[in-house]
Design an enzyme around this catalytic site. Structure first.
Site, short mmCIF file in Angstrom:
data_model
loop_
_atom_site.label_atom_id
_atom_site.label_comp_id
_atom_site.label_asym_id
_atom_site.label_seq_id
_atom_site.Cartn_x
_atom_site.Cartn_y
_atom_site.Cartn_z
N SER A 52 0.82 -1.22 0.00
CA SER A 52 0.00 0.00 0.00
C SER A 52 0.84 1.26 0.00
O SER A 52 1.99 1.28 0.45
CB SER A 52 -0.90 0.03 1.23
OG SER A 52 -1.68 -1.12 1.30
N1 SAH Z 1 -0.09 -5.20 4.12
C1 SAH Z 1 0.62 -5.53 2.91
C2 SAH Z 1 -0.16 -5.31 1.64
C3 SAH Z 1 -1.24 -6.29 1.53
S1 SAH Z 1 -1.88 -6.63 -0.06
C4 SAH Z 1 1.96 -4.82 2.83
O1 SAH Z 1 2.26 -4.00 3.68
O2 SAH Z 1 2.71 -5.13 1.90
C5 SAH Z 1 -3.14 -7.73 0.48
C6 SAH Z 1 -2.65 -9.11 0.86
O3 SAH Z 1 -3.75 -9.80 1.43
C7 SAH Z 1 -2.19 -9.94 -0.33
O4 SAH Z 1 -0.88 -10.35 -0.13
C8 SAH Z 1 -3.18 -11.12 -0.34
O5 SAH Z 1 -2.56 -12.32 -0.73
C9 SAH Z 1 -3.61 -11.16 1.10
N2 SAH Z 1 -4.88 -11.83 1.39
C10 SAH Z 1 -6.05 -11.74 0.71
N3 SAH Z 1 -6.99 -12.49 1.31
C11 SAH Z 1 -6.39 -13.06 2.41
C12 SAH Z 1 -6.83 -13.96 3.44
N4 SAH Z 1 -8.09 -14.40 3.49
N5 SAH Z 1 -5.94 -14.32 4.38
C13 SAH Z 1 -4.66 -13.89 4.36
N6 SAH Z 1 -4.19 -13.05 3.41
C14 SAH Z 1 -5.04 -12.64 2.45
#
Ligand code: SAH
Length: 201
Positions: A52
């Protein structure tokens, strides 16, 4: 980044600003994106996922209003960057990522940086971490349909807060939910969808 992208746009929590200053964002992005690490936007991190925009990470962290002895849960580890920022603002962090490759990479970087109060797990984060609940703050970094998963709300401490982007009729909104009920719609955002199946792709 801290002055132009964060302070000037209303982030005033000094602990969050210090964490944003301290955590080396370039360590969490792939080599080809490194020169863009501090720009005012999201970046690609692999597996079709993104890290993000700095302002979003700072806002979500500030909205949790964590104290130094608090414990936080993050759903969607991605690169591990937001978990690193959270870890500078509270006692410990559990973060869950459904892609094993991203979880491993993030855990490696966090270890190298010595952020040893972060536990990275692989799995479906929408179930939370019942064995480690309750949490003072929960940050969901992927968009839920209308409401955050009930299991997460159940894992909040009585005074806890949960920040999650939710899809509503009005579009995708970053929303803060309080353990005792009540919510505040904050800003319009774009995140990848929260995938609620544990089986992977
Ligand atoms: N917080 C992260 C950005 C997240 S992007 C950072 O600082 O880089 C969103 C992430 O959520 C992705 O990697 C995706 O694979 C994950 N995601 C989506 N659904 C999920 C779930 N049910 N459980 C765990 N991770 C999930």
């Amino acid at each position: 980044m801290v002055e132009r992208q964060l302070r000037r746009r209303g982030i005033s929590d000094e602990r969050v600003l210090r964490a944003m200053e301290e955590v080396p964002r370039e360590r969490f992005v792939p080599p080809e994106e490194r020169k863009r690490a501090y720009r005012d936007g999201a970046l690609r991190i692999g597996e079709g996922q993104t890290i993000s925009q700095p302002w979003i990470v700072a806002s979500m962290t500030a909205l949790l209003e964590l104290g130094p002895n608090d414990r936080a849960l993050e759903v969607g580890t991605g690169s591990g960057y937001a978990a690193a920022v959270l870890s500078r603002c509270c006692r410990e962090v559990v973060t869950i990522e459904r892609h094993a490759s991203l979880a491993e990479e993030a855990a490696g970087v966090l270890r190298e940086l010595g952020y040893d109060n972060v536990e990275v797990r692989t799995g479906d984060g929408s179930r939370g971490a019942p064995d480690r609940a309750p949490f003072d703050g929960i940050s969901v970094t992927a968009t839920a349909e209308r409401e955050p998963p009930a299991a997460l709300v159940d894992q909040l401490a009585p005074h806890g807060r949960l920040v999650c982007p939710v899809r509503t009729a009005g579009g995708e909104r970053l929303t803060r939910f309080h353990a005792g009920g009540g919510k505040e719609s904050m800003v319009s955002v774009r995140f990848v969808p929260l995938v609620e199946d544990p089986g992977g792709d």
